[in-house]
Design a protein around this motif. Structure first.
Motif, PDB file in Angstrom:
ATOM      1  N   ILE A   1       0.854  -1.166   0.228  1.00  0.00           N
ATOM      2  CA  ILE A   1      -0.405   0.030  -0.320  1.00  0.00           C
ATOM      3  C   ILE A   1       0.608   1.135   0.182  1.00  0.00           C
ATOM      4  CG2 ILE A   1      -1.870   1.566   1.080  1.00  0.00           C
ATOM      5  CD1 ILE A   1      -3.244  -1.375   1.821  1.00  0.00           C
ATOM      6  N   ALA A   2       2.094   0.811   0.740  1.00  0.00           N
ATOM      7  CA  ALA A   2       2.444   2.255   1.204  1.00  0.00           C
ATOM      8  C   ALA A   2       3.129   2.908  -0.657  1.00  0.00           C
ATOM      9  CB  ALA A   2       4.044   2.278   1.838  1.00  0.00           C
ATOM     10  N   LYS A   3       4.089   1.912  -1.770  1.00  0.00           N
ATOM     11  CA  LYS A   3       4.792   1.495  -2.564  1.00  0.00           C
ATOM     12  C   LYS A   3       3.444   2.204  -3.603  1.00  0.00           C
ATOM     13  CE  LYS A   3       6.632  -1.006  -5.814  1.00  0.00           C
ATOM     14  NZ  LYS A   3       7.694  -2.827  -5.934  1.00  0.00           N
ATOM     15  N   ARG A   4       2.480   2.320  -3.357  1.00  0.00           N
ATOM     16  CA  ARG A   4       1.115   2.505  -4.011  1.00  0.00           C
ATOM     17  C   ARG A   4       1.300   4.433  -4.193  1.00  0.00           C
ATOM     18  NH1 ARG A   4      -2.958  -1.772  -3.827  1.00  0.00           N
ATOM     19  NH2 ARG A   4      -3.729  -0.007  -1.798  1.00  0.00           N
ATOM     20  N   HIS A   5       1.435   4.688  -3.210  1.00  0.00           N
ATOM     21  CA  HIS A   5       2.310   5.703  -2.427  1.00  0.00           C
ATOM     22  C   HIS A   5       3.234   7.026  -2.602  1.00  0.00           C
ATOM     23  CE1 HIS A   5      -2.692   6.448  -2.002  1.00  0.00           C
ATOM     24  NE2 HIS A   5      -2.425   5.087  -1.322  1.00  0.00           N
ATOM     25  N   ASP A   6       4.323   6.961  -3.086  1.00  0.00           N
ATOM     26  CA  ASP A   6       5.485   6.406  -3.147  1.00  0.00           C
ATOM     27  C   ASP A   6       6.336   7.204  -1.553  1.00  0.00           C
ATOM     28  OD1 ASP A   6       7.414   6.351  -4.593  1.00  0.00           O
ATOM     29  OD2 ASP A   6       7.347   8.348  -5.439  1.00  0.00           O
ATOM     30  N   MET A   7       5.335   6.162  -0.785  1.00  0.00           N
ATOM     31  CA  MET A   7       5.507   6.438   0.574  1.00  0.00           C
ATOM     32  C   MET A   7       7.188   5.637   1.625  1.00  0.00           C
ATOM     33  SD  MET A   7       2.336   7.362   2.096  1.00  0.00           S
ATOM     34  CE  MET A   7       2.100   8.731   2.762  1.00  0.00           C
ATOM     35  N   PRO A   8       7.773   5.682   1.511  1.00  0.00           N
ATOM     36  CA  PRO A   8       8.840   4.964   2.485  1.00  0.00           C
ATOM     37  C   PRO A   8       8.615   3.959   3.677  1.00  0.00           C
ATOM     38  CG  PRO A   8       9.429   6.787   2.904  1.00  0.00           C
ATOM     39  CD  PRO A   8       8.206   7.764   1.819  1.00  0.00           C
ATOM     40  N   VAL A   9       9.281   2.991   3.374  1.00  0.00           N
ATOM     41  CA  VAL A   9       8.830   1.772   4.697  1.00  0.00           C
ATOM     42  C   VAL A   9       9.703   1.771   5.037  1.00  0.00           C
ATOM     43  CG1 VAL A   9       7.629  -0.389   5.580  1.00  0.00           C
ATOM     44  CG2 VAL A   9       6.463   1.162   3.519  1.00  0.00           C
ATOM     45  N   THR A  10       9.692   1.392   6.559  1.00  0.00           N
ATOM     46  CA  THR A  10      11.061   1.123   7.319  1.00  0.00           C
ATOM     47  C   THR A  10      10.792   0.173   8.523  1.00  0.00           C
ATOM     48  OG1 THR A  10      12.138   2.898   7.048  1.00  0.00           O
ATOM     49  CG2 THR A  10      12.863   1.353   8.962  1.00  0.00           C
ATOM     50  N   LEU A  11      11.170  -1.188   7.880  1.00  0.00           N
ATOM     51  CA  LEU A  11      11.087  -2.237   9.195  1.00  0.00           C
ATOM     52  C   LEU A  11      11.862  -2.245  10.553  1.00  0.00           C
ATOM     53  CD1 LEU A  11      10.168  -5.320   6.664  1.00  0.00           C
ATOM     54  CD2 LEU A  11       8.755  -3.341   7.350  1.00  0.00           C
ATOM     55  N   PHE A  12      11.550  -2.243  11.680  1.00  0.00           N
ATOM     56  CA  PHE A  12      12.274  -2.060  13.050  1.00  0.00           C
ATOM     57  C   PHE A  12      11.821  -3.731  13.641  1.00  0.00           C
ATOM     58  CE2 PHE A  12      11.130   1.728  12.231  1.00  0.00           C
ATOM     59  CZ  PHE A  12      12.308   2.544  12.429  1.00  0.00           C
ATOM     60  N   CYS A  13      12.721  -4.375  13.924  1.00  0.00           N
ATOM     61  CA  CYS A  13      13.082  -5.549  14.652  1.00  0.00           C
ATOM     62  C   CYS A  13      14.614  -5.946  15.173  1.00  0.00           C
ATOM     63  CB  CYS A  13      12.841  -6.788  13.141  1.00  0.00           C
ATOM     64  SG  CYS A  13      14.404  -6.653  12.186  1.00  0.00           S
ATOM     65  N   ASP A  14      13.801  -6.844  15.603  1.00  0.00           N
ATOM     66  CA  ASP A  14      15.436  -7.405  16.406  1.00  0.00           C
ATOM     67  C   ASP A  14      16.104  -8.832  16.082  1.00  0.00           C
ATOM     68  OD1 ASP A  14      14.153 -10.181  17.941  1.00  0.00           O
ATOM     69  OD2 ASP A  14      13.294  -9.199  19.543  1.00  0.00           O
ATOM     70  N   THR A  15      17.173  -9.352  16.674  1.00  0.00           N
ATOM     71  CA  THR A  15      18.119 -10.281  16.068  1.00  0.00           C
ATOM     72  C   THR A  15      17.084 -11.486  15.317  1.00  0.00           C
ATOM     73  OG1 THR A  15      19.456 -10.158  17.757  1.00  0.00           O
ATOM     74  CG2 THR A  15      19.729  -8.689  16.160  1.00  0.00           C
ATOM     75  N   ALA A  16      16.615 -11.852  16.482  1.00  0.00           N
ATOM     76  CA  ALA A  16      15.884 -13.050  16.038  1.00  0.00           C
ATOM     77  C   ALA A  16      14.200 -13.453  14.830  1.00  0.00           C
ATOM     78  CB  ALA A  16      15.101 -13.165  17.735  1.00  0.00           C
ATOM     79  N   HIS A  17      14.453 -11.690  14.241  1.00  0.00           N
ATOM     80  CA  HIS A  17      13.468 -12.369  13.555  1.00  0.00           C
ATOM     81  C   HIS A  17      14.256 -11.648  12.322  1.00  0.00           C
ATOM     82  CE1 HIS A  17      10.361 -11.704  17.645  1.00  0.00           C
ATOM     83  NE2 HIS A  17      10.554 -12.351  16.724  1.00  0.00           N
ATOM     84  N   ASN A  18      14.621 -11.599  12.232  1.00  0.00           N
ATOM     85  CA  ASN A  18      15.339 -10.790  10.405  1.00  0.00           C
ATOM     86  C   ASN A  18      14.778 -10.849   9.830  1.00  0.00           C
ATOM     87  OD1 ASN A  18      17.444  -9.807   8.797  1.00  0.00           O
ATOM     88  ND2 ASN A  18      18.750 -12.557   8.312  1.00  0.00           N
ATOM     89  N   MET A  19      14.646  -9.182   9.435  1.00  0.00           N
ATOM     90  CA  MET A  19      12.948  -9.366   7.982  1.00  0.00           C
ATOM     91  C   MET A  19      13.693  -8.764   7.348  1.00  0.00           C
ATOM     92  SD  MET A  19       9.207  -8.275   8.765  1.00  0.00           S
ATOM     93  CE  MET A  19       9.209  -9.902  10.198  1.00  0.00           C
TER      94      MET A  19
END
Length: 148
Positions: free
Chosen positions: A20-38
């Motif tokens: 959805i963010a891509k359709r609106h040309d908005m940047p997305v940042t994912l935050f996760c800890d080292t146990a959930h490499n994403m």
């Protein structure tokens, strides 16, 4: 520019958020800890060392007024609201200054019950309708921000 920040550990709507963010040309940042490499195409990933609330503090330090944060964590939501960000959970419920105190109180009461040996119901199994509801409300929140 509005940024989309996602508390990605255990978040079931990461892919739809990016789409959805891509359709609106908005940047997305994912935050996760080292146990959930994403790692996801179309999003930047910030990896944080494991530790209680470590991801929350790194994420909240990057929030600017008007940014949109996706999380199911009431504590993180309260900090984002204090920084004038917008917050939504994975079901499309928006956290606001009007509802956050009640949500934090209910979390505190539930913790007290569990500490006393009581049991609480867990979350319901996720349904297709939950994803659709999130997508619809997330899109509306983005459009609202773009109109400003």
């Amino acid at each position: 520019m509005v940024n989309i920040l996602v508390d990605a550990d255990g978040c079931p709507v990461v892919d739809s958020t990016i789409q959805i963010a891509k359709r609106h040309d908005m940047p997305v940042t994912l935050f996760c800890d080292t146990a959930h490499n994403m790692q996801r195409e179309g999003a930047n990933t910030v990896m944080v060392s494991k530790g209680m609330d470590a991801v929350d503090f790194v994420l909240v330090n990057r929030v600017k007024p008007g940014d949109i944060v996706i999380t199911q964590d009431y504590g993180l939501a309260a900090m984002v609201l204090a920084k004038r960000g917008l917050v939504m959970d994975q079901n499309g419920r928006e956290y606001t200054n009007e509802n956050i105190d009640q949500l934090l109180d209910s979390r505190h009461i539930a913790k007290k019950i569990r500490q006393a040996g009581g049991r609480m119901k867990g979350p319901k199994k996720r349904r297709k309708e939950d994803n659709e509801n999130f997508e619809r409300r997330f899109e509306a929140l983005i459009l609202q921000q773009l109109e400003k």
